[in-house]
Design a protein around this motif. Structure first.
Motif, PDB file in Angstrom:
ATOM      1  N   ILE A  73       0.861  -1.201   0.000  1.00 28.56           N
ATOM      2  CA  ILE A  73       0.000   0.000   0.000  1.00 28.56           C
ATOM      3  C   ILE A  73       0.893   1.245   0.000  1.00 28.56           C
ATOM      4  CG2 ILE A  73      -0.186   0.407   2.539  1.00 28.56           C
ATOM      5  CD1 ILE A  73      -3.308   0.093   0.390  1.00 28.56           C
ATOM      6  N   TYR A  74       0.330   2.367  -0.425  1.00 30.66           N
ATOM      7  CA  TYR A  74       1.009   3.637  -0.201  1.00 30.66           C
ATOM      8  C   TYR A  74       0.566   4.110   1.183  1.00 30.66           C
ATOM      9  CZ  TYR A  74       1.823   4.101  -5.323  1.00 30.66           C
ATOM     10  OH  TYR A  74       2.204   3.933  -6.620  1.00 30.66           O
ATOM     11  N   GLY A  75       1.434   4.010   2.161  1.00 30.52           N
ATOM     12  CA  GLY A  75       1.058   4.353   3.532  1.00 30.52           C
ATOM     13  C   GLY A  75       1.038   5.859   3.766  1.00 30.52           C
ATOM     14  N   LEU A  76       2.122   6.523   3.392  1.00 28.15           N
ATOM     15  CA  LEU A  76       2.268   7.957   3.720  1.00 28.15           C
ATOM     16  C   LEU A  76       1.134   8.793   3.140  1.00 28.15           C
ATOM     17  CD1 LEU A  76       4.351   9.924   5.124  1.00 28.15           C
ATOM     18  CD2 LEU A  76       5.119  10.467   2.833  1.00 28.15           C
ATOM     19  N   THR A  77       0.701   8.441   1.926  1.00 30.22           N
ATOM     20  CA  THR A  77      -0.336   9.241   1.259  1.00 30.22           C
ATOM     21  C   THR A  77      -1.739   8.686   1.531  1.00 30.22           C
ATOM     22  OG1 THR A  77       0.351   8.033  -0.707  1.00 30.22           O
ATOM     23  CG2 THR A  77       1.057  10.321  -0.539  1.00 30.22           C
ATOM     24  N   LYS A  78      -1.844   7.849   2.537  1.00 24.86           N
ATOM     25  CA  LYS A  78      -3.114   7.408   3.125  1.00 24.86           C
ATOM     26  C   LYS A  78      -3.891   6.364   2.337  1.00 24.86           C
ATOM     27  CE  LYS A  78      -3.618  11.653   5.804  1.00 24.86           C
ATOM     28  NZ  LYS A  78      -2.888  11.114   6.949  1.00 24.86           N
ATOM     29  N   GLY A  79      -3.128   5.339   1.873  1.00 23.83           N
ATOM     30  CA  GLY A  79      -3.832   4.124   1.474  1.00 23.83           C
ATOM     31  C   GLY A  79      -4.229   3.945   0.026  1.00 23.83           C
ATOM     32  N   GLN A  80      -3.382   4.375  -0.936  1.00 18.41           N
ATOM     33  CA  GLN A  80      -3.666   4.060  -2.335  1.00 18.41           C
ATOM     34  C   GLN A  80      -3.032   2.707  -2.692  1.00 18.41           C
ATOM     35  OE1 GLN A  80      -1.994   6.896  -1.404  1.00 18.41           O
ATOM     36  NE2 GLN A  80      -3.688   8.354  -1.471  1.00 18.41           N
ATOM     37  N   ALA A  81      -3.555   2.083  -3.764  1.00 17.03           N
ATOM     38  CA  ALA A  81      -3.023   0.784  -4.189  1.00 17.03           C
ATOM     39  C   ALA A  81      -1.591   0.927  -4.689  1.00 17.03           C
ATOM     40  CB  ALA A  81      -3.896   0.214  -5.295  1.00 17.03           C
ATOM     41  N   THR A 111       2.155  -3.984  -5.206  1.00 17.27           N
ATOM     42  CA  THR A 111       2.040  -5.251  -4.465  1.00 17.27           C
ATOM     43  C   THR A 111       0.694  -5.398  -3.732  1.00 17.27           C
ATOM     44  OG1 THR A 111       3.263  -4.294  -2.617  1.00 17.27           O
ATOM     45  CG2 THR A 111       4.525  -5.603  -4.176  1.00 17.27           C
ATOM     46  N   THR A 112      -0.236  -4.477  -3.983  1.00 16.34           N
ATOM     47  CA  THR A 112      -1.603  -4.658  -3.447  1.00 16.34           C
ATOM     48  C   THR A 112      -2.242  -5.820  -4.214  1.00 16.34           C
ATOM     49  OG1 THR A 112      -1.720  -2.268  -3.091  1.00 16.34           O
ATOM     50  CG2 THR A 112      -3.806  -3.471  -3.024  1.00 16.34           C
ATOM     51  N   GLU A 113      -2.980  -6.653  -3.499  1.00 15.72           N
ATOM     52  CA  GLU A 113      -3.639  -7.806  -4.125  1.00 15.72           C
ATOM     53  C   GLU A 113      -4.716  -7.353  -5.115  1.00 15.72           C
ATOM     54  OE1 GLU A 113      -2.919 -11.019  -3.583  1.00 15.72           O
ATOM     55  OE2 GLU A 113      -1.564 -10.776  -1.869  1.00 15.72           O
ATOM     56  N   LEU A 114      -4.950  -8.181  -6.122  1.00 19.64           N
ATOM     57  CA  LEU A 114      -6.025  -7.973  -7.095  1.00 19.64           C
ATOM     58  C   LEU A 114      -7.371  -7.843  -6.354  1.00 19.64           C
ATOM     59  CD1 LEU A 114      -6.436  -8.115 -10.280  1.00 19.64           C
ATOM     60  CD2 LEU A 114      -7.079 -10.496  -9.911  1.00 19.64           C
ATOM     61  N   GLU A 115      -8.191  -6.978  -6.819  1.00 15.54           N
ATOM     62  CA  GLU A 115      -9.576  -6.781  -6.340  1.00 15.54           C
ATOM     63  C   GLU A 115      -9.702  -6.085  -4.986  1.00 15.54           C
ATOM     64  OE1 GLU A 115     -11.769 -10.446  -6.691  1.00 15.54           O
ATOM     65  OE2 GLU A 115     -11.464 -10.515  -8.859  1.00 15.54           O
ATOM     66  N   SER A 117      -8.401   3.707  -1.838  1.00 19.02           N
ATOM     67  CA  SER A 117      -8.919   5.013  -2.253  1.00 19.02           C
ATOM     68  C   SER A 117      -8.728   5.252  -3.751  1.00 19.02           C
ATOM     69  CB  SER A 117      -8.269   6.126  -1.431  1.00 19.02           C
ATOM     70  OG  SER A 117      -6.877   6.059  -1.565  1.00 19.02           O
ATOM     71  N   THR A 118      -7.814   4.536  -4.399  1.00 18.98           N
ATOM     72  CA  THR A 118      -7.646   4.706  -5.854  1.00 18.98           C
ATOM     73  C   THR A 118      -8.218   3.521  -6.634  1.00 18.98           C
ATOM     74  OG1 THR A 118      -5.397   3.918  -5.478  1.00 18.98           O
ATOM     75  CG2 THR A 118      -5.663   6.259  -5.961  1.00 18.98           C
ATOM     76  N   THR A 119      -8.750   2.539  -5.952  1.00 19.34           N
ATOM     77  CA  THR A 119      -9.330   1.378  -6.651  1.00 19.34           C
ATOM     78  C   THR A 119     -10.725   1.115  -6.076  1.00 19.34           C
ATOM     79  OG1 THR A 119      -8.204  -0.125  -5.101  1.00 19.34           O
ATOM     80  CG2 THR A 119      -7.086   0.304  -7.176  1.00 19.34           C
ATOM     81  N   LYS A 136      -8.969  -3.484  -7.034  1.00 15.61           N
ATOM     82  CA  LYS A 136      -7.797  -3.295  -7.898  1.00 15.61           C
ATOM     83  C   LYS A 136      -7.914  -4.174  -9.143  1.00 15.61           C
ATOM     84  CE  LYS A 136      -2.763  -3.362  -7.844  1.00 15.61           C
ATOM     85  NZ  LYS A 136      -1.715  -4.317  -7.524  1.00 15.61           N
ATOM     86  N   LEU A 137      -7.723  -3.560 -10.306  1.00 13.42           N
ATOM     87  CA  LEU A 137      -7.914  -4.289 -11.564  1.00 13.42           C
ATOM     88  C   LEU A 137      -6.597  -4.849 -12.103  1.00 13.42           C
ATOM     89  CD1 LEU A 137     -10.382  -1.761 -13.255  1.00 13.42           C
ATOM     90  CD2 LEU A 137     -10.944  -3.832 -11.969  1.00 13.42           C
TER      91      LEU A 137
END
Ligand SMILES: Cc1ncc(C[n+]2csc(CCOP(=O)(O)OP(=O)(O)O)c2C)c(N)n1
Ligand code: SF4
Ligand SMILES: [Mg+2]
Length: 291
Positions: free
Chosen positions: A126-134, A137-141, A145-147, A151-152
Motif C-alpha cells: 500500500i502507499y502508507g504515507l499518502t493514506k492508502g492508495q493501491a 504489491t496490493t492484491e487484485l480486487e 482510495s484509488t481502486t 484493484k484491476l
C-alpha cells in the motif's frame, strides 16, 4: 549526530512494521562497525519518500549519514554517492510504491551495473504515507482510495522481478523477525554487489497483513510466510525462481549468484588499469584544428 533527527517530527503508527526494520538496521550497522572497526559514519542511508523512507530520520543511537531524496529516486542518488565514495557503505531504504512503482525503472540498470549497495525494501502492499492508495504489491480486487471497484491490475511479485532483472543477492524477510532481519541485512551489506532485502512490513493502518503472514490458529489462518527449506541452494537460479513463484512468502536467502561478484566501482578501476581512454570525436576534431 549521535541522536535521531530532533527537528523531523514524524511518527509511525503503533505496530507499524517499519519499527522492526529500523531496529534491524541499527543492529546490522552496530555489528558491522565492531567487526570492521569502522565508525558508523562510514555508512550512508539513502531514503525514498514514504513512511518507509522516513526511517532515515528515526534511527537512534550512533548515526550514519542520511540522505532523504525524492520519490522513486533513491537508487540514482545512491549510485551517485557510491560512484564518488566507493569506500562508503551505502544502504537504500524504500517502500513498495517508491521502489517498485515510480522507482522501478532503476532496479534493472543498477543490477546489471552491480552497484555495491544494499536496498532494504519495506513492502506493506500500500502507499502508507499518502493514506492508502493501491501499490504494485496490493492484491487484485482490493478496494483502496484509488481502486474503488477493487484493484484491476494483477499484483506484482517483486522477488520474480528482482531475479528477472539480474539482481545478484536477494533475501526475503519479515519485519517482526528483527534479529534474523538484522543478520540478513548485515550479510547483504557484506556482499560485494547489488543486494536487496525485501521485507514484509505490515501497515497497521491501511493494510494489516500480520495475521495473514504469521497465521492465526484460532481463526484457522495458515501462515503465508514460510522459511525457505534448508536444502535450497541459493546459487540455483531456477530453484530460486520456483520458490519466488510459489504461493507462500519465502523467508530467508533466496538467491546468491554463483561465482565472483565484481561490483561497479571495481569494474571501472579494472577497466582503467587495462585500457587508456579513447579520445572522443570532438577531442580529435579540436586537436586537428589550427587557429
Ligand atoms: C513525484 C511524486 N509523486 C508522488 C508523491 C506522493 N507520494 C509520496 S509517498 C508516496 C507513496 C509511498 O508509498 P510507499 O513507497 O509504498 O511507502 P510507504 O508510505 O507505504 O512506506 C507517494 C505517491 C511524491 N512525493 N512525489
Ligand atoms: S500509515 Fe502504515 S506504513 Fe505509515 S506509519 Fe502508519 S502503519 Fe506505518
Ligand atoms: Mg508501501
Amino acid at each position: 549526530m549521535s541522536k535521531r533527527n530532533p527537528v523531523y517530527d514524524f511518527k509511525w503508527c503503533p505496530g507499524c512494521g517499519d519499527f522492526g526494520v529500523k531496529v534491524a538496521i541499527e543492529q546490522a550497522l552496530a555489528k558491522r562497525s565492531v567487526e570492521r572497526s569502522e565508525p558508523i559514519e562510514k555508512t550512508a542511508v539513502v531514503a525514498g519518500i514514504g513512511c518507509s523512507g522516513n526511517l532515515v530520520h528515526m534511527q537512534e543511537g550512533p548515526q550514519p549519514f542520511g540522505l532523504h531524496g525524492i520519490h522513486g529516486r533513491a537508487l540514482p542518488i545512491a549510485y551517485g554517492l557510491k560512484s564518488n565514495r566507493p569506500d562508503m557503505n551505502v544502504i537504500v531504504v524504500s517502500g513498495d510504491g517508491d521502489f517498485l512503482s515510480i522507482g522501478a525503472e532503476h532496479i534493472g540498470p543498477q543490477a546489471r551495473r552491480n552497484l555495491d549497495i544494499t536496498a532494504v525494501v519495506m513492502d506493506n502492499g500500500i502507499y502508507g504515507l499518502t493514506k492508502g492508495q493501491a501499490s504494485p504489491t496490493t492484491e487484485l480486487e482490493v478496494v483502496t482510495s484509488t481502486t474503488r471497484y477493487g484493484k484491476l491490475d494483477d499484483k506484482m511479485h517483486p522477488l520474480e522481478v528482482y531475479l528477472g532483472l539480474g539482481v545478484g543477492y536477494i533475501v526475503s524477510e519479515m519485519s517482526s523477525r528483527v534479529k534474523q532481519l538484522g543478520e540478513a541485512i548485515k550479510e547483504a551489506m557484506d556482499y560485494p554487489g547489488f543486494s536487496i532485502v525485501h521485507v514484509q512490513s505490515p501497515c497497521t493502518t491501511y493494510n494489516d497483513t500480520y495475521a495473514l503472514l504469521k497465521g492465526d490458529e484460532k481463526k484457522g489462518i495458515e501462515p503465508l510466510a514460510k522459511p525457505i527449506s534448508e536444502d535450497h541452494d541459493p546459487s540455483d537460479f531456477m530453484a530460486a525462481m520456483a520458490i519466488a513463484k510459489g504461493r507462500s512468502v519465502p523467508i530467508g536467502l533466496l538467491y546468491k549468484r554463483a561465482g565472483e561478484s565484481v561490483p561497479a566501482h571495481e569494474r571501472l578501476a579494472q577497466a582503467k588499469e587495462r585500457t587508456k581512454p579513447r579520445e572522443s570525436s570532438v577531442q580529435q576534431l579540436l586537436a586537428s584544428m589550427t587557429i
